[in-house]
Design a protein around this motif. Structure first.
Motif, PDB file in Angstrom:
ATOM      1  N   TYR A 165     -52.735  -0.628 -50.534  1.00  0.00           N
ATOM      2  CA  TYR A 165     -53.151  -1.134 -51.838  1.00  0.00           C
ATOM      3  C   TYR A 165     -51.950  -1.594 -52.642  1.00  0.00           C
ATOM      4  O   TYR A 165     -51.916  -2.708 -53.163  1.00  0.00           O
ATOM      5  N   SER A 216     -50.470  -4.764 -51.433  1.00  0.00           N
ATOM      6  CA  SER A 216     -51.268  -5.953 -51.746  1.00  0.00           C
ATOM      7  C   SER A 216     -51.053  -6.432 -53.177  1.00  0.00           C
ATOM      8  O   SER A 216     -51.435  -7.555 -53.519  1.00  0.00           O
ATOM      9  N   LEU A 217     -50.427  -5.592 -54.017  1.00  0.00           N
ATOM     10  CA  LEU A 217     -50.254  -5.926 -55.430  1.00  0.00           C
ATOM     11  C   LEU A 217     -48.867  -6.468 -55.748  1.00  0.00           C
ATOM     12  O   LEU A 217     -48.738  -7.448 -56.490  1.00  0.00           O
ATOM     13  N   GLN A 264     -47.031  -8.437 -50.632  1.00  0.00           N
ATOM     14  CA  GLN A 264     -48.037  -9.475 -50.422  1.00  0.00           C
ATOM     15  C   GLN A 264     -48.756  -9.870 -51.709  1.00  0.00           C
ATOM     16  O   GLN A 264     -49.685 -10.663 -51.668  1.00  0.00           O
ATOM     17  N   GLY A 265     -48.333  -9.314 -52.854  1.00  0.00           N
ATOM     18  CA  GLY A 265     -49.059  -9.532 -54.095  1.00  0.00           C
ATOM     19  C   GLY A 265     -48.400 -10.501 -55.040  1.00  0.00           C
ATOM     20  O   GLY A 265     -47.399 -11.144 -54.716  1.00  0.00           O
ATOM     21  N   GLU A 266     -48.937 -10.579 -56.259  1.00  0.00           N
ATOM     22  CA  GLU A 266     -48.420 -11.515 -57.272  1.00  0.00           C
ATOM     23  C   GLU A 266     -47.904 -10.808 -58.513  1.00  0.00           C
ATOM     24  O   GLU A 266     -47.500 -11.471 -59.470  1.00  0.00           O
ATOM     25  N   PHE A 280     -57.618  -7.802 -50.168  1.00  0.00           N
ATOM     26  CA  PHE A 280     -57.535  -8.641 -51.365  1.00  0.00           C
ATOM     27  C   PHE A 280     -58.902  -8.925 -51.985  1.00  0.00           C
ATOM     28  O   PHE A 280     -58.980  -9.613 -53.000  1.00  0.00           O
ATOM     29  N   GLU A 281     -59.969  -8.396 -51.392  1.00  0.00           N
ATOM     30  CA  GLU A 281     -61.311  -8.744 -51.876  1.00  0.00           C
ATOM     31  C   GLU A 281     -62.239  -7.534 -52.026  1.00  0.00           C
ATOM     32  O   GLU A 281     -63.409  -7.703 -52.342  1.00  0.00           O
ATOM     33  N   ILE A 328     -60.841  -6.285 -56.478  1.00  0.00           N
ATOM     34  CA  ILE A 328     -60.142  -5.153 -55.880  1.00  0.00           C
ATOM     35  C   ILE A 328     -60.305  -3.944 -56.805  1.00  0.00           C
ATOM     36  O   ILE A 328     -61.060  -3.986 -57.780  1.00  0.00           O
ATOM     37  N   SER A 378     -57.186  -8.606 -59.574  1.00  0.00           N
ATOM     38  CA  SER A 378     -57.787  -9.366 -58.484  1.00  0.00           C
ATOM     39  C   SER A 378     -57.243 -10.791 -58.477  1.00  0.00           C
ATOM     40  O   SER A 378     -56.472 -11.199 -59.357  1.00  0.00           O
ATOM     41  N   ARG A 379     -57.667 -11.553 -57.496  1.00  0.00           N
ATOM     42  CA  ARG A 379     -57.269 -12.957 -57.458  1.00  0.00           C
ATOM     43  C   ARG A 379     -57.763 -13.671 -58.714  1.00  0.00           C
ATOM     44  O   ARG A 379     -58.715 -13.258 -59.356  1.00  0.00           O
TER      45      ARG A 379
END
Length: 340
Positions: A204, A207-208, A213-215, A273-274, A304, A310-311
């Protein structure tokens, strides 16, 4: 089982002056020394972060972060500001800006310890001229603010609540929830500092954060991908909170509960991511109605765990739902009613 301690919530806190916050222009912070300091580890503080609305406003939101977390969501504050809410966030004791060197991060023995932080923060928000206050919490913060509203009732002076994937039940296998967790909770009554293995994947966090892997950019010392260790006292406190929810809290103010539409299969990365990879959204759906008498739940497709991380398309929808709901449940500010 030993009884939970009672707390005197009437004593005042002390506040520092505001200073610039690490989030940059427009953000300020002050330090709160709550009335119950020191605790079993020594002196405690909490930290109030402020970002004022784009124009004069008497509306405010107070946001409380989750476990293994702190406030870093500039976009959330800016969106509230654009909708004429003064935004405040509280880094609870032993989290983020409030961690001190003599403390174990996140260490708590009773969730009502945090009520001192919330009392002091809300008192300051009201003292700054805010008359319509929204109390918001993410994940564990959602559990904490819900218990606070149940415990404090009308004395909290809150007009509405917004909960972002509230932590209302453990997302663990049935056998562990049925047998392992109750045993560890009993141990927590006698040995609250006994360390427990955190059975949480780093996927998690990865992914953030933008370095993976996140933004998003935030302090990995305050929100590590491999979460801080937890102890038996913390688990006991959390399970006490979950038990209160299952007895029905009966909160009377309007509550909006936002969450993902799906939970990921445990240990799988393909839909990180979803989906919510932290909590089981079925538990949120089941238990949210037990929080109060005016609960609105909304599942966001592709969200998420923290729906506002989230996106972009998903969080835009989350903001739309949020502010349309607030527009329905809160009275219009005096200026918009044309009253001098």
């Amino acid at each position: 089982m030993a009884s939970m301690p009672q707390f005197d919530l009437s004593a005042p806190a002390s506040y520092s002056d505001y200073v610039p916050d690490l989030l940059g222009e427009g953000f300020e912070q002050l330090t709160i020394t709550p009335d119950d300091s020191p605790d079993y580890e020594g002196p405690v503080v909490s930290t109030l972060v402020r970002h004022l609305a784009e124009g004069p406003s008497t509306r405010a939101v107070l946001y409380v972060h989750g476990f293994n977390d702190y406030f870093f969501q500039r976009e959330l504050a800016l969106n509230y500001g654009a909708h004429q809410f003064n935004f405040y966030a509280l880094d609870l004791r032993k989290y983020g800006r409030s961690i001190r060197s003599h403390q174990r991060p996140n260490n708590v023995r009773d969730l009502r310890e945090y009520f001192h932080d919330l009392d002091a923060a809300l008192a300051r928000v009201r003292a700054e001229g805010n008359t319509t206050i929204v109390l918001s919490g993410h994940s564990t913060g959602g559990l904490i603010v819900s218990l606070y509203m149940w415990y404090r009732k009308a004395k909290a002076g809150v007009a509405a609540m917004v909960l972002n994937s509230p932590f209302l039940e453990m997302h663990q296998p049935w056998l562990l929830r049925k047998f392992g967790i109750p045993m560890m909770k009993r141990l927590g009554a006698r040995w609250p500092d006994m360390a427990l293995k955190a059975n949480l994947s780093p996927i998690y966090g990865e992914s953030l954060h933008r370095s993976f892997q996140g933004e998003w950019d935030y302090n990995l010392d305050w929100k590590p991908n491999r979460v801080f260790s937890m102890n038996a006292g913390w688990l006991r406190a959390i399970r006490w909170g979950h038990a209160q929810v299952r007895r029905a809290l009966g909160i009377e103010v309007p509550i909006l509960v936002l969450h993902s539409d799906r939970t990921a299969r445990r240990g799988h990365r393909e839909d990180v991511f979803e989906t919510d990879v932290v909590l089981n959204v079925a538990h949120i759906r089941e238990l949210a109605p037990w929080l109060g008498t005016r609960v609105t739940t909304h599942a966001l497709e592709g969200a998420i765990h923290d729906v506002f991380l989230s996106r972009e398309k998903v969080r835009a929808e989350a903001y739309r739902v949020l502010f349309e709901w607030l527009g329905r449940v809160l009275p219009l500010p005096t200026a918009q009613l044309g009253v001098a």
